[in-house]
Design a protein around this motif. Structure first.
Motif, PDB file in Angstrom:
ATOM      1  N   TYR A 176     -10.063   4.676  -0.570  1.00 31.00           N
ATOM      2  CA  TYR A 176     -10.486   3.021  -1.341  1.00 31.00           C
ATOM      3  C   TYR A 176      -9.132   3.929  -2.642  1.00 31.00           C
ATOM      4  O   TYR A 176      -7.762   3.889  -2.512  1.00 31.00           O
ATOM      5  CB  TYR A 176     -10.830   4.221  -2.697  1.00 31.00           C
ATOM      6  CG  TYR A 176     -10.930   5.570  -3.275  1.00 31.00           C
ATOM      7  CD1 TYR A 176     -10.460   5.524  -4.985  1.00 31.00           C
ATOM      8  CD2 TYR A 176     -10.805   6.670  -2.518  1.00 31.00           C
ATOM      9  CE1 TYR A 176     -10.530   6.709  -5.673  1.00 31.00           C
ATOM     10  CE2 TYR A 176     -10.370   8.015  -3.449  1.00 31.00           C
ATOM     11  CZ  TYR A 176     -10.098   7.552  -5.004  1.00 31.00           C
ATOM     12  OH  TYR A 176      -9.729   9.024  -5.389  1.00 31.00           O
ATOM     13  N   SER A 177      -8.978   2.521  -3.535  1.00 27.22           N
ATOM     14  CA  SER A 177      -8.269   1.995  -4.194  1.00 27.22           C
ATOM     15  C   SER A 177      -7.730   2.911  -5.926  1.00 27.22           C
ATOM     16  O   SER A 177      -9.160   2.839  -5.686  1.00 27.22           O
ATOM     17  CB  SER A 177      -7.879   0.896  -4.264  1.00 27.22           C
ATOM     18  OG  SER A 177      -7.121   0.368  -2.648  1.00 27.22           O
ATOM     19  N   ARG A 178      -7.150   3.373  -6.297  1.00 29.29           N
ATOM     20  CA  ARG A 178      -7.030   3.709  -7.433  1.00 29.29           C
ATOM     21  C   ARG A 178      -6.340   3.309  -9.143  1.00 29.29           C
ATOM     22  O   ARG A 178      -6.135   3.845  -9.437  1.00 29.29           O
ATOM     23  CB  ARG A 178      -7.027   5.305  -7.808  1.00 29.29           C
ATOM     24  CG  ARG A 178      -7.784   5.787  -6.948  1.00 29.29           C
ATOM     25  CD  ARG A 178      -7.166   7.381  -6.967  1.00 29.29           C
ATOM     26  NE  ARG A 178      -7.711   7.572  -7.244  1.00 29.29           N
ATOM     27  CZ  ARG A 178      -6.809   8.860  -8.323  1.00 29.29           C
ATOM     28  NH1 ARG A 178      -6.224   9.965  -7.791  1.00 29.29           N
ATOM     29  NH2 ARG A 178      -7.913  10.135  -9.215  1.00 29.29           N
ATOM     30  N   PRO A 179      -7.056   2.154  -9.309  1.00 27.07           N
ATOM     31  CA  PRO A 179      -6.633   1.518 -10.926  1.00 27.07           C
ATOM     32  C   PRO A 179      -6.771   2.623 -11.719  1.00 27.07           C
ATOM     33  O   PRO A 179      -7.248   3.413 -11.916  1.00 27.07           O
ATOM     34  CB  PRO A 179      -7.849   0.225 -10.721  1.00 27.07           C
ATOM     35  CG  PRO A 179      -8.548   0.707 -10.111  1.00 27.07           C
ATOM     36  CD  PRO A 179      -8.566   1.717  -9.054  1.00 27.07           C
ATOM     37  N   SER A 180      -5.646   2.166 -13.143  1.00 27.30           N
ATOM     38  CA  SER A 180      -5.778   3.057 -14.296  1.00 27.30           C
ATOM     39  C   SER A 180      -6.333   2.063 -14.976  1.00 27.30           C
ATOM     40  O   SER A 180      -6.457   1.002 -15.553  1.00 27.30           O
ATOM     41  CB  SER A 180      -4.634   3.842 -14.924  1.00 27.30           C
ATOM     42  OG  SER A 180      -4.747   4.164 -13.444  1.00 27.30           O
ATOM     43  N   MET A 181      -6.648   2.814 -16.390  1.00 28.97           N
ATOM     44  CA  MET A 181      -7.593   2.762 -17.633  1.00 28.97           C
ATOM     45  C   MET A 181      -6.122   1.476 -17.903  1.00 28.97           C
ATOM     46  O   MET A 181      -6.122   0.621 -18.804  1.00 28.97           O
ATOM     47  CB  MET A 181      -7.783   3.666 -18.454  1.00 28.97           C
ATOM     48  CG  MET A 181      -9.154   3.908 -18.120  1.00 28.97           C
ATOM     49  SD  MET A 181     -10.299   5.301 -19.170  1.00 28.97           S
ATOM     50  CE  MET A 181     -10.064   4.154 -20.938  1.00 28.97           C
ATOM     51  N   ARG A 182      -5.313   1.903 -18.545  1.00 29.55           N
ATOM     52  CA  ARG A 182      -4.131   1.659 -19.247  1.00 29.55           C
ATOM     53  C   ARG A 182      -4.486   0.865 -20.711  1.00 29.55           C
ATOM     54  O   ARG A 182      -4.581  -0.388 -21.060  1.00 29.55           O
ATOM     55  CB  ARG A 182      -3.219   0.430 -18.256  1.00 29.55           C
ATOM     56  CG  ARG A 182      -2.989   0.858 -16.915  1.00 29.55           C
ATOM     57  CD  ARG A 182      -2.222  -0.107 -16.377  1.00 29.55           C
ATOM     58  NE  ARG A 182      -1.154   0.685 -15.146  1.00 29.55           N
ATOM     59  CZ  ARG A 182      -1.709   0.732 -13.950  1.00 29.55           C
ATOM     60  NH1 ARG A 182      -3.135  -0.111 -13.658  1.00 29.55           N
ATOM     61  NH2 ARG A 182      -0.814   0.979 -12.844  1.00 29.55           N
ATOM     62  N   GLY A 183      -5.380   1.785 -21.228  1.00 27.75           N
ATOM     63  CA  GLY A 183      -5.240   0.991 -22.090  1.00 27.75           C
ATOM     64  C   GLY A 183      -7.595   0.171 -22.692  1.00 27.75           C
ATOM     65  O   GLY A 183      -7.083  -0.321 -23.677  1.00 27.75           O
ATOM     66  N   GLU A 226     -13.010   6.302 -16.946  1.00 25.84           N
ATOM     67  CA  GLU A 226     -13.117   6.850 -18.335  1.00 25.84           C
ATOM     68  C   GLU A 226     -14.877   7.864 -18.487  1.00 25.84           C
ATOM     69  O   GLU A 226     -13.335   8.800 -18.306  1.00 25.84           O
ATOM     70  CB  GLU A 226     -13.878   5.028 -18.937  1.00 25.84           C
ATOM     71  CG  GLU A 226     -13.533   4.966 -19.879  1.00 25.84           C
ATOM     72  CD  GLU A 226     -14.481   3.686 -20.468  1.00 25.84           C
ATOM     73  OE1 GLU A 226     -14.529   2.693 -21.250  1.00 25.84           O
ATOM     74  OE2 GLU A 226     -15.043   3.379 -19.496  1.00 25.84           O
ATOM     75  N   ASP A 227     -15.427   7.880 -18.883  1.00 21.34           N
ATOM     76  CA  ASP A 227     -16.043   8.531 -19.800  1.00 21.34           C
ATOM     77  C   ASP A 227     -17.410   9.300 -18.346  1.00 21.34           C
ATOM     78  O   ASP A 227     -18.192   9.535 -18.961  1.00 21.34           O
ATOM     79  CB  ASP A 227     -16.109   8.371 -21.039  1.00 21.34           C
ATOM     80  CG  ASP A 227     -17.234   7.834 -21.785  1.00 21.34           C
ATOM     81  OD1 ASP A 227     -17.194   6.662 -20.250  1.00 21.34           O
ATOM     82  OD2 ASP A 227     -17.453   7.466 -22.834  1.00 21.34           O
ATOM     83  N   VAL A 228     -17.346   8.003 -17.358  1.00 19.34           N
ATOM     84  CA  VAL A 228     -18.368   8.061 -16.693  1.00 19.34           C
ATOM     85  C   VAL A 228     -18.822   9.095 -15.584  1.00 19.34           C
ATOM     86  O   VAL A 228     -17.003   8.882 -14.757  1.00 19.34           O
ATOM     87  CB  VAL A 228     -18.657   6.875 -16.696  1.00 19.34           C
ATOM     88  CG1 VAL A 228     -19.569   7.068 -15.416  1.00 19.34           C
ATOM     89  CG2 VAL A 228     -19.336   6.108 -17.326  1.00 19.34           C
ATOM     90  N   TYR A 229     -19.103  10.042 -15.168  1.00 18.89           N
ATOM     91  CA  TYR A 229     -19.872  10.748 -13.171  1.00 18.89           C
ATOM     92  C   TYR A 229     -21.191  10.080 -13.329  1.00 18.89           C
ATOM     93  O   TYR A 229     -21.870  10.116 -13.686  1.00 18.89           O
ATOM     94  CB  TYR A 229     -19.688  12.060 -13.910  1.00 18.89           C
ATOM     95  CG  TYR A 229     -19.469  12.188 -12.869  1.00 18.89           C
ATOM     96  CD1 TYR A 229     -18.542  12.201 -11.855  1.00 18.89           C
ATOM     97  CD2 TYR A 229     -20.858  12.986 -12.103  1.00 18.89           C
ATOM     98  CE1 TYR A 229     -19.062  13.276 -10.405  1.00 18.89           C
ATOM     99  CE2 TYR A 229     -21.394  13.413 -11.173  1.00 18.89           C
ATOM    100  CZ  TYR A 229     -19.793  13.621  -9.927  1.00 18.89           C
ATOM    101  OH  TYR A 229     -20.394  14.374  -9.077  1.00 18.89           O
TER     102      TYR A 229
END
Length: 282
Positions: A45-52, A164-167
């Motif tokens: 899979y690919s892993r984007p980041s939040m970046r604000g 984010e804050d989700v699992y």
């Protein structure tokens, strides 16, 4: 005119030069391989980041099909048949999509893995499994989209999804018991000492018929004779203890202790001494 052509060539050469510069991917790819029981699972899979950015309910809308990451399909493969929810899933490779909600997600396993993002035309006949996953709020935020194999047992794993804050987690059951049972049945037509030993230890670990485990471990030790190694004698002592034969457990543990001391294996010396103390023999 010559000046114009020269300018165009300069710009073209500039772009060509820049195209050869290597830069980090904004959503780097990841590949995980995990053995679950006797089933090999591979996740890409690919892993984007939040970046604000706000992720769920904004960047990733609620109640809308999501590619579960970035770029190409998130793909998972199994080398044996597995069970997801109420669905039997054949060995193979599948795309994984999700429809996030505030309280729960629907995670979908799809037989077509060739899409970039979500399929342009959804085909229900390609859905091999669906699972509902409860949303758990985490006390910290995960900057980069993460998928994991959690809570590993011989018979299952949880496909974890964190951002984010989700699992959320989806249970995947594997057919370890049926594979081992078939292997035991086949091998017992002409088993060796190692086969009896492996079958006995498996029955001990999985809480199966302890008397059958005792019969198999005895055959293993008998076939090995004086060459029975101390670690096998250790398992024999544990099986005897589980079967309620304390006298037999103590005898096997003493033999294992003697072998461990001769081999200089401090771990097995300690384990045997601890068991002998527990069984009142030291």
């Amino acid at each position: 005119m010559k000046k114009i052509i020269a300018s165009v060539l300069f710009v073209a050469m500039s772009f060509t030069g820049f195209s050869q510069i290597k830069t980090p991917q904004p959503s780097p790819t990841s590949k995980i391989e995990q053995m679950v029981g006797l089933t090999n699972m591979t996740l890409e899979y690919s892993r984007p980041s939040m970046r604000g950015r706000v992720i769920f309910g904004d960047l990733v809308p609620y109640n809308k099909l999501w590619r579960l990451g970035a770029n190409a399909n998130t793909k998972i493969s199994f080398n044996t048949d597995v069970t997801i929810g109420d669905s039997k899933v054949k060995a193979g490779e599948y795309a994984v999509f999700a429809t996030p909600g505030k309280d729960s997600w629907e995670v979908v396993f799809y037989s077509d893995t060739s899409n970039w993002g979500t399929p342009q035309k959804w085909d229900d006949s390609k859905v091999v499994a669906k699972a509902k996953a409860e949303v758990y709020k985490m006390p910290v935020k995960i900057e980069t989209f993460t998928m994991t194999f959690d809570d590993l047992t011989n018979n299952s794993a949880i496909l974890g999804i964190l951002w984010e804050d989700v699992y959320v987690g989806v249970k995947i059951d594997v057919p370890t018991e049926s594979i081992v049972s078939a292997s035991i049945e086949k091998t017992m037509n002409g088993p060796g000492a190692g086969d009896y030993y492996s079958a006995a230890v498996y029955y001990l670990q999985e809480g199966k018929d302890i008397n059958q485990a005792k019969e198999w471990i005895d055959k293993s030790i008998e076939m090995a004779g004086d060459k029975a190694p101390f670690w096998q004698l250790r398992q024999q002592s544990l099986i005897y203890a589980k079967a309620g034969d304390k006298k037999g457990a103590i005898a096997a543990a003493k033999k294992s202790l003697s072998g461990a001391e001769a081999a200089g294996n401090a771990d097995y010396v300690k384990m045997n001494k601890d068991s002998l103390k527990e069984w009142g023999a030291m």
